[in-house]
Design a protein around this motif. Structure first.
Motif, short mmCIF file in Angstrom:
data_model
loop_
_atom_site.label_atom_id
_atom_site.label_comp_id
_atom_site.label_asym_id
_atom_site.label_seq_id
_atom_site.Cartn_x
_atom_site.Cartn_y
_atom_site.Cartn_z
N GLN A 115 37.08 61.90 39.01
CA GLN A 115 36.52 60.68 38.42
C GLN A 115 36.90 59.38 39.12
OE1 GLN A 115 39.13 62.37 37.39
NE2 GLN A 115 40.53 61.22 36.10
N TYR A 135 45.37 65.22 41.49
CA TYR A 135 46.19 65.07 40.27
C TYR A 135 45.64 65.88 39.09
CZ TYR A 135 48.68 61.48 42.78
OH TYR A 135 49.45 60.82 43.72
N ASP A 136 44.91 66.93 39.39
CA ASP A 136 44.29 67.76 38.35
C ASP A 136 45.34 68.24 37.34
OD1 ASP A 136 42.76 69.60 36.87
OD2 ASP A 136 41.55 70.11 38.63
N ARG A 137 45.11 67.97 36.06
CA ARG A 137 46.05 68.42 35.03
C ARG A 137 45.56 69.68 34.34
NH1 ARG A 137 48.85 63.46 32.55
NH2 ARG A 137 49.24 64.80 30.79
N SER A 152 42.04 61.42 42.04
CA SER A 152 41.34 61.99 40.89
C SER A 152 42.03 63.19 40.30
CB SER A 152 39.92 62.40 41.31
OG SER A 152 39.18 61.28 41.72
N GLY A 153 41.57 63.53 39.11
CA GLY A 153 42.02 64.74 38.44
C GLY A 153 40.87 65.71 38.29
N HIS A 154 40.84 66.41 37.16
CA HIS A 154 39.88 67.48 36.96
C HIS A 154 38.42 66.99 36.92
CE1 HIS A 154 39.29 71.69 36.11
NE2 HIS A 154 38.53 71.43 35.06
N GLY A 155 38.24 65.72 36.61
CA GLY A 155 36.87 65.18 36.53
C GLY A 155 36.40 64.59 37.84
N LEU A 193 42.60 64.17 32.22
CA LEU A 193 42.19 64.98 33.38
C LEU A 193 43.14 64.90 34.56
CD1 LEU A 193 38.48 63.74 33.29
CD2 LEU A 193 39.28 65.95 32.48
N GLY A 194 43.97 63.86 34.57
CA GLY A 194 44.83 63.61 35.72
C GLY A 194 44.18 62.57 36.62
N GLY A 195 45.01 61.86 37.39
CA GLY A 195 44.47 60.85 38.29
C GLY A 195 45.40 59.65 38.36
#
Lengths: 44, 333
Positions: free
Chosen positions: B309, B273-275, B304-307, A34-36
């Motif tokens: 999270q 940081y969404d991929r 965080s990214g897309h979640g 998801l990225g992070g």
């Protein structure tokens, strides 16, 4: 410090490190999808 | 190292015991990441129960197999009028189902709203490279056509709808924004607000660096043409990508391009940081909301990214703000 105390202390340290690594591993995997970032934000 | 010291260490903790403890604790760490939710998150994530009200499943709104919605009617059905909150499911326009949002819809129902989860025809590739004809455009049109049917169904059950909010996650968020900014004028009731997270709101290829579309290469142009064509449901040429004329064609599904001073209040969240979808596109959304004087809140989750999270504290603020905006713009009577 008795041998049992020593043993418990060492096992406790191993357990804490492993627990943290387990959470970090999930975070790393989720970040891959998801990225992070690996660090920062929530504690682990 | 002397033999005596070695023996002493072995005696302190046998290796097998250390390995066993490590594996058990590592597994517990992994499990805890999935199993333990912050206490506050439970407030926004409820299991459905008949004590909350009545749930009607798979009501049709069109001829398509996916043209169905679930309606959540709050327990206290005797009020004069209700606000409707629609939540559209995630899944990259190719997957997902309204049943995945039961907890969110249950929370909205518990708050006293009529809540609805709407399915839409998902994009699918058929044998031989053909597609089923679904695109973000057709999906947005299905949602637009579904809303009057959802309101009709609620009215039929004795719940008079006088206002609505539309929301969603990821792909569902993109569709929610398209409805809120492009189609709200056609809604049978005023659209009071929109909220959601990580939905793509525009298609400037330089923003789509997570797919490498920002590069000035043939491969990049072709990639952008391929994905944007599939999303739009109309072929875009590499030339159109190169000269930028594709942007006008993409407008029907570019939510940010429809924002005017009349756009409804908005609460959104994005991960830096969404991929999966481009974070940079969310900055254009933010700029459009700002320029048009829309009452909005934009949350950037910086780890965080897309979640979303890795930033629970900000995630909590986002959900609290959603609730604050619902209370402000669509108070439960």
């Amino acid at each position: 410090m008795t041998l049992t105390q020593k043993r418990l202390l060492i096992l406790l340290v191993i357990a804490v490190v492993a627990f943290v690594l387990g959470r970090l591993a999930v975070r790393a995997f989720m970040n891959l999808l998801l990225g992070g970032t690996l660090f920062g934000g929530d504690f682990l | 190292m002397s033999k005596a010291v070695k023996e002493k260490r072995v005696k302190a903790v046998p290796i097998w015991m250390g390995v066993l403890v490590f594996l058990l604790a590592f597994g517990a760490g992994v499990a805890s990441k999935f199993a333990i939710q912050p206490g506050w998150a439970k407030e926004y994530s409820l299991a459905w129960s008949d004590e909350l009200g009545t749930r009607l499943i798979d009501l049709p709104y069109g001829d398509g197999e996916a043209n169905k919605f679930d309606l959540y009617l709050p327990k206290d059905g005797g009020k004069g009028s209700y606000g409707l909150v629609v939540y559209l499911h995630a899944g990259g326009f190719t997957a997902g189902d309204k049943s995945g949002d039961v907890k969110m819809l249950s929370w909205l129902c518990k708050k006293g709203y009529v809540a609805a989860g709407i399915n839409y025809t998902l994009f699918a590739e058929l044998e031989g490279g053909a597609t089923n004809g679904a695109s973000v455009l057709t999906q947005s049109e299905e949602i637009r056509d579904a809303i009057p049917k959802v309101i009709e169904a609620a009215e039929k059950e004795g719940y008079h709808i006088d206002s609505m909010a539309i929301s969603g996650g990821s792909a569902g968020h993109a569709l929610a924004m398209i409805y809120a900014y492009r189609d709200a004028g056609q809604s049978p009731v005023p659209v009071k607000m929109t909220f959601g997270a990580v939905g793509p709101s525009c298609f400037h290829r330089e923003d789509w660096d997570n797919y490498g579309f920002d590069r000035e290469t043939e491969e990049s142009y072709q990639g952008a043409a391929g994905i944007f064509s599939a999303m739009l449901g109309e072929m875009l040429s590499v030339e159109e990508i190169k000269d930028g004329s594709y942007l006008e064609k993409m407008k029907p599904i570019s939510a940010a391009g429809w924002i005017t001073t009349d756009a409804p209040p908005t609460v959104v969240a994005y991960g830096t940081y969404d991929r999966v979808q481009p974070f940079k596109a969310s900055l254009r959304l933010k700029a459009a909301l700002e320029e048009n004087g829309v009452d909005y809140r934009y949350f950037e989750l910086p780890h965080s990214g897309h979640g979303l999270q890795n930033d629970h504290a900000l995630y909590r603020q986002w959900m609290e703000t959603v609730e604050e905006y619902l209370d402000k713009y669509m108070p439960v009577k």
